[in-house]
Design a protein around this motif. Structure first.
Motif, PDB file in Angstrom:
ATOM      1  N   UNK A 282      83.414  11.837   9.355  1.00  0.00           N
ATOM      2  CA  UNK A 282      83.319  12.095  10.947  1.00  0.00           C
ATOM      3  C   UNK A 282      82.145  11.560  11.403  1.00  0.00           C
ATOM      4  N   UNK A 283      81.873  10.713  12.316  1.00  0.00           N
ATOM      5  CA  UNK A 283      80.674  10.336  12.983  1.00  0.00           C
ATOM      6  C   UNK A 283      79.850  11.464  13.307  1.00  0.00           C
ATOM      7  N   UNK A 284      78.394  11.510  13.307  1.00  0.00           N
ATOM      8  CA  UNK A 284      77.743  12.428  13.914  1.00  0.00           C
ATOM      9  C   UNK A 284      78.031  12.326  15.486  1.00  0.00           C
ATOM     10  N   UNK A 285      77.929  13.605  16.233  1.00  0.00           N
ATOM     11  CA  UNK A 285      78.342  13.503  17.621  1.00  0.00           C
ATOM     12  C   UNK A 285      77.806  14.750  18.333  1.00  0.00           C
ATOM     13  N   UNK A 286      77.678  14.624  19.680  1.00  0.00           N
ATOM     14  CA  UNK A 286      77.389  15.891  20.302  1.00  0.00           C
ATOM     15  C   UNK A 286      77.621  15.624  21.679  1.00  0.00           C
ATOM     16  N   UNK A 287      77.511  16.889  22.430  1.00  0.00           N
ATOM     17  CA  UNK A 287      77.657  17.066  23.932  1.00  0.00           C
ATOM     18  C   UNK A 287      76.563  17.693  24.455  1.00  0.00           C
ATOM     19  N   UNK A 288      76.047  17.213  25.764  1.00  0.00           N
ATOM     20  CA  UNK A 288      74.777  17.386  26.285  1.00  0.00           C
ATOM     21  C   UNK A 288      75.120  17.904  27.759  1.00  0.00           C
ATOM     22  N   UNK A 289      74.423  19.062  28.221  1.00  0.00           N
ATOM     23  CA  UNK A 289      74.699  19.218  29.706  1.00  0.00           C
ATOM     24  C   UNK A 289      73.627  18.712  30.421  1.00  0.00           C
ATOM     25  N   UNK A 290      73.772  18.215  31.530  1.00  0.00           N
ATOM     26  CA  UNK A 290      72.643  17.248  32.361  1.00  0.00           C
ATOM     27  C   UNK A 290      72.663  17.985  33.507  1.00  0.00           C
ATOM     28  N   UNK A 291      71.517  18.390  34.126  1.00  0.00           N
ATOM     29  CA  UNK A 291      71.267  18.819  35.679  1.00  0.00           C
ATOM     30  C   UNK A 291      70.471  17.943  36.407  1.00  0.00           C
ATOM     31  N   UNK A 292      70.991  17.427  37.325  1.00  0.00           N
ATOM     32  CA  UNK A 292      70.183  16.519  38.280  1.00  0.00           C
ATOM     33  C   UNK A 292      69.991  17.158  39.588  1.00  0.00           C
ATOM     34  N   UNK A 293      68.697  17.513  39.975  1.00  0.00           N
ATOM     35  CA  UNK A 293      68.398  18.496  41.111  1.00  0.00           C
ATOM     36  C   UNK A 293      67.650  17.458  41.927  1.00  0.00           C
ATOM     37  N   UNK A 294      68.109  17.799  43.601  1.00  0.00           N
ATOM     38  CA  UNK A 294      67.543  17.081  44.570  1.00  0.00           C
ATOM     39  C   UNK A 294      67.453  17.859  45.778  1.00  0.00           C
ATOM     40  N   UNK A 295      67.577  17.170  46.901  1.00  0.00           N
ATOM     41  CA  UNK A 295      67.439  18.155  48.295  1.00  0.00           C
ATOM     42  C   UNK A 295      68.690  17.943  49.146  1.00  0.00           C
ATOM     43  N   UNK A 296      69.570  18.959  49.217  1.00  0.00           N
ATOM     44  CA  UNK A 296      70.655  18.830  50.198  1.00  0.00           C
ATOM     45  C   UNK A 296      70.246  18.400  51.484  1.00  0.00           C
ATOM     46  N   UNK A 297      70.837  17.558  52.133  1.00  0.00           N
ATOM     47  CA  UNK A 297      70.311  17.365  53.521  1.00  0.00           C
ATOM     48  C   UNK A 297      71.538  16.430  54.222  1.00  0.00           C
ATOM     49  N   UNK A 298      71.179  15.985  55.323  1.00  0.00           N
ATOM     50  CA  UNK A 298      72.439  15.433  56.268  1.00  0.00           C
ATOM     51  C   UNK A 298      72.742  13.884  55.767  1.00  0.00           C
ATOM     52  N   UNK A 299      73.863  13.498  55.723  1.00  0.00           N
ATOM     53  CA  UNK A 299      74.235  12.189  55.127  1.00  0.00           C
ATOM     54  C   UNK A 299      73.925  11.105  56.002  1.00  0.00           C
ATOM     55  N   UNK A 300      73.804  11.748  57.546  1.00  0.00           N
ATOM     56  CA  UNK A 300      73.468  10.478  58.397  1.00  0.00           C
ATOM     57  C   UNK A 300      72.245  10.574  58.994  1.00  0.00           C
ATOM     58  N   UNK A 301      71.713  11.646  59.202  1.00  0.00           N
ATOM     59  CA  UNK A 301      70.155  11.568  59.922  1.00  0.00           C
ATOM     60  C   UNK A 301      69.106  11.725  59.005  1.00  0.00           C
TER      61      UNK A 301
END
Ligand code: HGY
Ligand code: MN
Ligand code: MN
Ligand code: MN
Length: 416
Positions: free
Chosen positions: A223-242
């Motif tokens: 069985x191939x070596x394998x894994x699963x990783x949790x990734x968290x990308x963080x930014x700043x919520x803001x208005x999509x238009x303005x």
């Protein structure tokens, strides 16, 4: 084993956990551990054991067993790695969301039918034969694959397991308790492991190496070596238009780059990488995301290639996050080193099956976990389209019946 016998038993289990199709897409199967379909599958397993006079057991981790005890245990080959002990076979019931019908259940149905075959042949056991159903193999609900076999073998801390949560925030402990289980008992089962002489898992092939081959069954090398990783990308919520473009800290941008980088690093290194699951906060059409959580699944033929994929991926995405002024964290959820199955057992089985093809797999299995403790082998049944973890997963009744006959031959060779 005729296909009629296979089809009859398969028809009993196949509808359990089948999901309604949505928007023309076939629904596949949703069989998450400790949910209603799982409880129905556990009841089905218990019924099969009783129907055959097998001794039913549920262990401290929620794994199920049906035992055919030997009238008088004898040592068959004194110099075998485990001269005493039972031959265990089986697989898992749980599925990925909207997965296929065969991944897991085929190994359990085939085990019951192989026992039927041996009983019909009047086989006299020198070793007990056990049938197992391991819980939460896919990690589809609580995120860690092979959870039942990892708990049994002590490969995961029971406290960590109890606290694992599903997407609704329900912990494994709560889910088990609700289903009448006792999560406080979770933990290693060394006495049970010590009673095993071998573990054989029959599984539908995931991929199509057997398509066009003479043999409907193959034997696994690794069985191939394998894994699963949790990734968290963080930014700043803001208005999509303005919000002006230069003022944005958009984690979705870095996430999109990461998906492409995973594919690119895998292709360069010679492995595979997938991002198939993502959660976005606040997940609104007209708001820039604040957080993107996603999971990376990476696999490779050997550890060096897997490390190369990971290192390349992390450095490229970290660099991009800097440019996007977003945050990027990655943490391992489960890592599985390469599994090389017991060569003597593998070759003995391939010979018994008339020179069945011997192939590696990139899919993880409970057999991979057990193999660190018990001589272990896997049989794969031909999957003509190669599709798995999707509703299109299929195998012909003829090939499944051939798989049962192969498993019966292996059990006869090892236990009679
Ligand atoms: O994810 C896997 O490789 C396995 O099918 N659970
Ligand atoms: Mn699977
Ligand atoms: Mn599986
Ligand atoms: Mn508004």
């Amino acid at each position: 084993m005729d296909t009629g016998e296979f089809r009859r038993l398969w028809n009993e289990i196949e509808p359990i956990g089948r999901a309604a199709s949505a928007g023309g897409e076939p629904g596949g199967y949703v069989r998450f551990s400790w949910t209603e379909p799982d409880l129905d599958l556990r009841t089905w397993f218990h019924t099969q054991a009783k129907r055959r006079g097998l001794r039913y057991e549920e262990d401290r981790n929620g794994n199920l067993y049906a035992w055919w005890d030997a009238e008088k245990e004898q040592v068959i080959d004194p110099d075998a790695p485990h001269p005493h002990g039972a031959v265990l076979t089986g697989s898992h019931f749980d599925s990925v969301p909207h997965g296929g019908a065969y991944d897991g259940p085929l190994g359990i149905v085939s085990a019951f039918l192989a026992v039927d075959q041996l009983k019909a042949d009047g086989a006299i056991l020198k070793r007990p034969i056990g049938i197992a159903a391991f819980t939460e193999e896919e990690g589809g609900r609580f995120g860690v694959p092979c959870l039942g076999s990892r708990l049994m073998t002590g490969a995961i801390d029971p406290g960590r397991a109890r606290a694992l949560t599903d997407p609704d925030g329900v912990t494994l402990a709560e889910a088990m308790s609700e289903a009448g289980g006792e999560p406080d008992l979770l933990g290693p089962d060394p006495e049970r492991l010590a009673r095993l002489a071998a573990f054989i898992e029959l599984h539908i092939e995931q991929g199509r190496a057997l398509d066009g081959s003479e043999s409907p069954v193959s034997v696994a090398t690794a069985i191939w070596p394998h894994g699963r990783w949790r990734m968290v990308f963080t930014g700043t919520a803001d208005h999509a238009g303005t919000t002006r473009l230069p003022d944005r800290r958009d984690p979705m941008l870095t996430f999109a780059f990461a998906v492409l980088a995973a594919r690119k690093e895998a292709r360069i290194a010679g492995g595979v990488a997938t991002v198939g699951r993502v959660e976005v906060e606040p997940n609104a059409t007209n708001a820039i995301a604040s957080t993107v959580t996603a999971w990376l699944d990476a696999r490779a033929p050997d550890e060096a290639v897997l490390s190369e994929i990971l290192e390349g991926f992390v450095s490229k995405v970290s660099e991009r996050a800097g440019r996007d002024s977003t945050g990027f964290e990655i943490s391992p959820e489960s890592e599985t080193p390469i599994v090389e199955f017991d060569a003597s057992l593998r070759d003995r089985i391939a010979g018994l099956l008339g020179g069945a093809p011997i192939l590696p797999t990139a899919a993880g299995h409970d057999a991979g976990v057990l193999s660190a403790h018990v001589p272990t082998a896997m049989l794969f049944v031909r999957n003509p389209h190669g599709i798995s973890h999707a509703p299109g997963e299929a195998a012909s009744d003829e090939d499944c019946a051939a798989g049962v006959a192969a498993l019966a031959a292996v059990l006869r060779d090892l236990a009679c």
